[in-house]
Design an enzyme around this catalytic site. Structure first.
Site, short mmCIF file in Angstrom:
data_model
loop_
_atom_site.label_atom_id
_atom_site.label_comp_id
_atom_site.label_asym_id
_atom_site.label_seq_id
_atom_site.Cartn_x
_atom_site.Cartn_y
_atom_site.Cartn_z
N ILE A 14 3.84 -2.62 -4.18
CA ILE A 14 4.11 -3.65 -3.17
C ILE A 14 2.85 -4.43 -2.81
O ILE A 14 2.92 -5.59 -2.40
CB ILE A 14 4.79 -3.06 -1.92
N ARG A 36 -5.45 5.85 -1.76
CA ARG A 36 -5.33 7.28 -1.43
C ARG A 36 -6.63 8.01 -1.79
O ARG A 36 -6.99 8.98 -1.17
CB ARG A 36 -4.16 7.88 -2.19
N TYR A 57 -8.90 5.47 3.98
CA TYR A 57 -8.22 4.58 4.93
C TYR A 57 -9.01 4.51 6.23
O TYR A 57 -9.17 3.44 6.81
CB TYR A 57 -6.81 5.08 5.24
N LEU A 73 1.84 1.97 2.74
CA LEU A 73 1.79 3.39 2.39
C LEU A 73 3.19 3.98 2.30
O LEU A 73 4.17 3.31 2.64
CB LEU A 73 0.98 4.15 3.45
N HIS A 78 3.73 6.10 7.86
CA HIS A 78 3.64 4.81 8.58
C HIS A 78 3.19 5.03 10.02
O HIS A 78 2.30 4.34 10.52
CB HIS A 78 4.98 4.08 8.56
N LYS A 96 8.10 -2.11 5.19
CA LYS A 96 9.38 -1.54 5.55
C LYS A 96 9.53 -0.15 4.93
O LYS A 96 9.00 0.05 3.85
CB LYS A 96 10.54 -2.40 5.05
#
Length: 152
Positions: A14, A36, A57, A73, A78, A96
């Site tokens: 995405i 990651r 992150y 992620l 989330h 989403k």
């Protein structure tokens, strides 16, 4: 106009859509990416021509040059990373689904309010011209009074 400087958490498929969309926006620049693991972040930075990569992150969130983050992620993390981003003072565009349940959504809302940041789900249809036109038709009463709407 000063541009909003974005960091992206995640390097999945995405990101190939969301990241370039950030770059195409007149008011945004895609400044950094974290995967990651450090290697994933470096690969994404190379693939998309991104200036900065981070070993984690958390290190991206700690960068004072990042104004907002796109969280791309896995769904089950989330809530965790959105709350961490809010605590770091970053605005969030969250892929989403927003969360897995209502309790997680409430926790994110509370964190965003506490830290004075905006959090939004990445649902592009809200801004699609056809959706905006339909909204205006309903608001202007062009099809009569709306009694009920069911959307899927």
């Amino acid at each position: 106009m000063e541009k909003l400087r974005w960091g992206v958490l995640g390097t999945g498929r995405i990101v190939g859509k969301g990241g370039p969309a950030i770059e195409r926006a007149n008011n945004s620049v895609w400044l950094g990416v974290a995967g990651r693991n450090e290697e994933n972040g470096k690969q994404a930075a190379e693939q998309f021509g991104i200036e900065r990569t981070y070993p984690s992150y958390a290190e991206l969130l700690a960068d004072p040059d990042i104004d907002a983050v796109y969280i791309a992620l896995l769904n089950h993390v989330h809530k965790e990373w959105t709350i961490k981003a809010a605590a770091a003072g970053k605005h969030v565009l969250l892929e989403k689904p927003f969360t897995l349940n209502a309790e997680e959504a409430v926790a994110i809302k509370e964190a965003a309010t506490k830290h004075g940041v905006q959090v939004m789900e990445a649902h592009s249809w809200r801004f699609h011209p056809a959706h905006l036109a339909a909204r205006d038709i309903v608001r202007e009463g062009k099809i009569g009074e709306t009694a009920m709407f069911i959307g899927h």
